[in-house]
Design a protein around this motif. Sequence first.
Motif, PDB file in Angstrom:
ATOM      1  N   ALA A 178       0.834  -1.203   0.000  1.00  0.00           N
ATOM      2  CA  ALA A 178       0.000   0.000   0.000  1.00  0.00           C
ATOM      3  C   ALA A 178       0.871   1.256   0.000  1.00  0.00           C
ATOM      4  CB  ALA A 178      -0.933   0.005   1.205  1.00  0.00           C
ATOM      5  N   ARG A 179       1.919   1.258   0.831  1.00  0.00           N
ATOM      6  CA  ARG A 179       2.804   2.424   0.903  1.00  0.00           C
ATOM      7  C   ARG A 179       3.496   2.667  -0.442  1.00  0.00           C
ATOM      8  NH1 ARG A 179       5.068   1.007   5.086  1.00  0.00           N
ATOM      9  NH2 ARG A 179       6.800  -0.162   4.198  1.00  0.00           N
ATOM     10  N   LEU A 180       4.015   1.615  -1.068  1.00  0.00           N
ATOM     11  CA  LEU A 180       4.708   1.770  -2.350  1.00  0.00           C
ATOM     12  C   LEU A 180       3.742   2.159  -3.470  1.00  0.00           C
ATOM     13  CD1 LEU A 180       7.273  -1.149  -2.109  1.00  0.00           C
ATOM     14  CD2 LEU A 180       7.678   1.298  -1.797  1.00  0.00           C
ATOM     15  N   SER A 181       2.538   1.613  -3.460  1.00  0.00           N
ATOM     16  CA  SER A 181       1.539   2.002  -4.456  1.00  0.00           C
ATOM     17  C   SER A 181       1.139   3.465  -4.268  1.00  0.00           C
ATOM     18  CB  SER A 181       0.307   1.095  -4.367  1.00  0.00           C
ATOM     19  OG  SER A 181       0.646  -0.223  -4.721  1.00  0.00           O
ATOM     20  N   TRP A 182       1.064   3.909  -3.020  1.00  0.00           N
ATOM     21  CA  TRP A 182       0.778   5.319  -2.717  1.00  0.00           C
ATOM     22  C   TRP A 182       1.913   6.203  -3.229  1.00  0.00           C
ATOM     23  CZ3 TRP A 182       2.602   7.943   2.146  1.00  0.00           C
ATOM     24  CH2 TRP A 182       2.048   9.220   2.285  1.00  0.00           C
ATOM     25  N   PHE A 183       3.172   5.793  -2.977  1.00  0.00           N
ATOM     26  CA  PHE A 183       4.318   6.546  -3.503  1.00  0.00           C
ATOM     27  C   PHE A 183       4.233   6.636  -5.028  1.00  0.00           C
ATOM     28  CE2 PHE A 183       7.571   5.464   0.115  1.00  0.00           C
ATOM     29  CZ  PHE A 183       6.852   6.234   1.011  1.00  0.00           C
ATOM     30  N   ASP A 184       3.914   5.518  -5.677  1.00  0.00           N
ATOM     31  CA  ASP A 184       3.780   5.514  -7.142  1.00  0.00           C
ATOM     32  C   ASP A 184       2.686   6.482  -7.589  1.00  0.00           C
ATOM     33  OD1 ASP A 184       5.799   3.627  -7.425  1.00  0.00           O
ATOM     34  OD2 ASP A 184       4.416   1.946  -7.700  1.00  0.00           O
ATOM     35  N   MET A 241       1.825   9.139  -6.224  1.00  0.00           N
ATOM     36  CA  MET A 241       2.318  10.513  -6.070  1.00  0.00           C
ATOM     37  C   MET A 241       3.419  10.833  -7.078  1.00  0.00           C
ATOM     38  SD  MET A 241       2.352  11.317  -1.984  1.00  0.00           S
ATOM     39  CE  MET A 241       3.131   9.820  -1.402  1.00  0.00           C
ATOM     40  N   GLY A 242       3.855   9.833  -7.863  1.00  0.00           N
ATOM     41  CA  GLY A 242       4.907  10.068  -8.840  1.00  0.00           C
ATOM     42  C   GLY A 242       6.292  10.079  -8.228  1.00  0.00           C
ATOM     43  N   TRP A 243       6.492   9.266  -7.204  1.00  0.00           N
ATOM     44  CA  TRP A 243       7.790   9.199  -6.530  1.00  0.00           C
ATOM     45  C   TRP A 243       8.553   7.947  -6.955  1.00  0.00           C
ATOM     46  CZ3 TRP A 243       6.607  10.299  -0.660  1.00  0.00           C
ATOM     47  CH2 TRP A 243       6.152  11.595  -0.520  1.00  0.00           C
ATOM     48  N   PRO A 244       9.201   7.979  -8.106  1.00  0.00           N
ATOM     49  CA  PRO A 244       9.995   6.809  -8.490  1.00  0.00           C
ATOM     50  C   PRO A 244      11.250   6.739  -7.613  1.00  0.00           C
ATOM     51  CG  PRO A 244      10.382   8.586 -10.024  1.00  0.00           C
ATOM     52  CD  PRO A 244       9.301   9.063  -9.075  1.00  0.00           C
ATOM     53  N   TYR A 245      11.729   5.555  -7.376  1.00  0.00           N
ATOM     54  CA  TYR A 245      12.949   5.390  -6.590  1.00  0.00           C
ATOM     55  C   TYR A 245      14.133   5.863  -7.426  1.00  0.00           C
ATOM     56  CZ  TYR A 245      16.848   3.347  -4.110  1.00  0.00           C
ATOM     57  OH  TYR A 245      18.035   3.173  -3.459  1.00  0.00           O
ATOM     58  N   ASP A 246      14.891   6.787  -6.900  1.00  0.00           N
ATOM     59  CA  ASP A 246      16.070   7.330  -7.580  1.00  0.00           C
ATOM     60  C   ASP A 246      17.228   7.321  -6.594  1.00  0.00           C
ATOM     61  OD1 ASP A 246      18.041   8.697  -8.925  1.00  0.00           O
ATOM     62  OD2 ASP A 246      16.921  10.571  -9.090  1.00  0.00           O
ATOM     63  N   PRO A 247      18.121   6.315  -6.679  1.00  0.00           N
ATOM     64  CA  PRO A 247      19.219   6.224  -5.718  1.00  0.00           C
ATOM     65  C   PRO A 247      20.187   7.409  -5.773  1.00  0.00           C
ATOM     66  CG  PRO A 247      19.525   4.641  -7.484  1.00  0.00           C
ATOM     67  CD  PRO A 247      18.167   5.262  -7.683  1.00  0.00           C
ATOM     68  N   THR A 267      16.555  12.224  -4.042  1.00  0.00           N
ATOM     69  CA  THR A 267      15.962  12.234  -2.711  1.00  0.00           C
ATOM     70  C   THR A 267      14.667  11.429  -2.745  1.00  0.00           C
ATOM     71  OG1 THR A 267      14.711  14.267  -3.166  1.00  0.00           O
ATOM     72  CG2 THR A 267      16.903  14.521  -2.154  1.00  0.00           C
ATOM     73  N   GLY A 268      14.224  11.013  -1.580  1.00  0.00           N
ATOM     74  CA  GLY A 268      12.979  10.263  -1.505  1.00  0.00           C
ATOM     75  C   GLY A 268      12.680   9.844  -0.090  1.00  0.00           C
ATOM     76  N   ALA A 269      11.594   9.124   0.051  1.00  0.00           N
ATOM     77  CA  ALA A 269      11.146   8.673   1.363  1.00  0.00           C
ATOM     78  C   ALA A 269      11.797   7.339   1.710  1.00  0.00           C
ATOM     79  CB  ALA A 269       9.627   8.542   1.380  1.00  0.00           C
ATOM     80  N   LEU A 270      12.193   7.243   2.959  1.00  0.00           N
ATOM     81  CA  LEU A 270      12.797   6.027   3.489  1.00  0.00           C
ATOM     82  C   LEU A 270      12.091   5.695   4.796  1.00  0.00           C
ATOM     83  CD1 LEU A 270      15.274   4.034   3.239  1.00  0.00           C
ATOM     84  CD2 LEU A 270      16.466   5.625   4.734  1.00  0.00           C
ATOM     85  N   ILE A 271      11.640   4.472   4.937  1.00  0.00           N
ATOM     86  CA  ILE A 271      10.949   4.076   6.158  1.00  0.00           C
ATOM     87  C   ILE A 271      11.986   3.847   7.258  1.00  0.00           C
ATOM     88  CG2 ILE A 271      10.906   1.664   5.477  1.00  0.00           C
ATOM     89  CD1 ILE A 271       8.227   1.411   6.880  1.00  0.00           C
ATOM     90  N   ILE A 272      11.710   4.376   8.468  1.00  0.00           N
ATOM     91  CA  ILE A 272      12.667   4.200   9.564  1.00  0.00           C
ATOM     92  C   ILE A 272      12.128   3.319  10.687  1.00  0.00           C
ATOM     93  CG2 ILE A 272      13.921   6.311   9.063  1.00  0.00           C
ATOM     94  CD1 ILE A 272      12.468   7.537  11.543  1.00  0.00           C
ATOM     95  N   ARG A 315       5.413  17.944   0.677  1.00  0.00           N
ATOM     96  CA  ARG A 315       4.505  18.119   1.809  1.00  0.00           C
ATOM     97  C   ARG A 315       3.050  18.163   1.331  1.00  0.00           C
ATOM     98  NH1 ARG A 315       7.276  19.432   6.299  1.00  0.00           N
ATOM     99  NH2 ARG A 315       5.535  20.401   7.382  1.00  0.00           N
ATOM    100  N   GLN A 316       2.812  18.865   0.222  1.00  0.00           N
ATOM    101  CA  GLN A 316       1.458  18.943  -0.319  1.00  0.00           C
ATOM    102  C   GLN A 316       1.002  17.584  -0.853  1.00  0.00           C
ATOM    103  OE1 GLN A 316      -0.703  21.486  -0.029  1.00  0.00           O
ATOM    104  NE2 GLN A 316       0.901  22.376   1.241  1.00  0.00           N
ATOM    105  N   ALA A 317       1.890  16.870  -1.532  1.00  0.00           N
ATOM    106  CA  ALA A 317       1.545  15.569  -2.097  1.00  0.00           C
ATOM    107  C   ALA A 317       1.168  14.576  -1.005  1.00  0.00           C
ATOM    108  CB  ALA A 317       2.703  15.031  -2.921  1.00  0.00           C
ATOM    109  N   VAL A 318       1.887  14.594   0.115  1.00  0.00           N
ATOM    110  CA  VAL A 318       1.661  13.654   1.197  1.00  0.00           C
ATOM    111  C   VAL A 318       0.260  13.780   1.791  1.00  0.00           C
ATOM    112  CG1 VAL A 318       2.389  13.147   3.576  1.00  0.00           C
ATOM    113  CG2 VAL A 318       4.092  13.331   1.777  1.00  0.00           C
ATOM    114  N   VAL A 319      -0.259  14.982   1.873  1.00  0.00           N
ATOM    115  CA  VAL A 319      -1.573  15.179   2.496  1.00  0.00           C
ATOM    116  C   VAL A 319      -2.731  15.233   1.505  1.00  0.00           C
ATOM    117  CG1 VAL A 319      -0.596  16.302   4.531  1.00  0.00           C
ATOM    118  CG2 VAL A 319      -1.317  17.696   2.582  1.00  0.00           C
TER     119      VAL A 319
END
Length: 148
Positions: free
Chosen positions: A47-53, A55-61, A64-69, A140-144
Amino acid sequence: MRQPHDAASGAAQRILVFRLEVPIRWGDMDAMGHVNNTVYFRYMEQARLSWFDAMGWPYDPNGTGALIINASCTFLRQLEYPGTVLVHHFVGELGRSSFQTFVELRRTDEPDTLYAEGAARCVWVDFQRRKSVPMPEHVRQAVVTPRI
């Protein structure tokens, strides 16, 4: 589905931002005949990865991007095959470089029954520097923004 927490009580407001249906696979079950506890985390991850997708957040090593802690799950009822899990994904508190997420797992054939609930904190990082960085305003806007 739970109602958002009251901000006046000191608890963070939760915003429902994403929903996903995930089929329960026969192989998700363990020897006890129910979905293995580790698979609940996979449902939340999907669900989290589908949500990131969404929002248009492709993984780019190299970017920058979101990392679960951290991640947690409270198992309330046993999920069993066959069926489909309905995942509700919420956002809570936003920090300078992090955001809190919450997840509810239900079955599509029992949408009023909560099977598990979880949480995860994500941090916005510069992957090359391996350091947290402030979330840009567009993030920040995309997340909410709900993507339901």
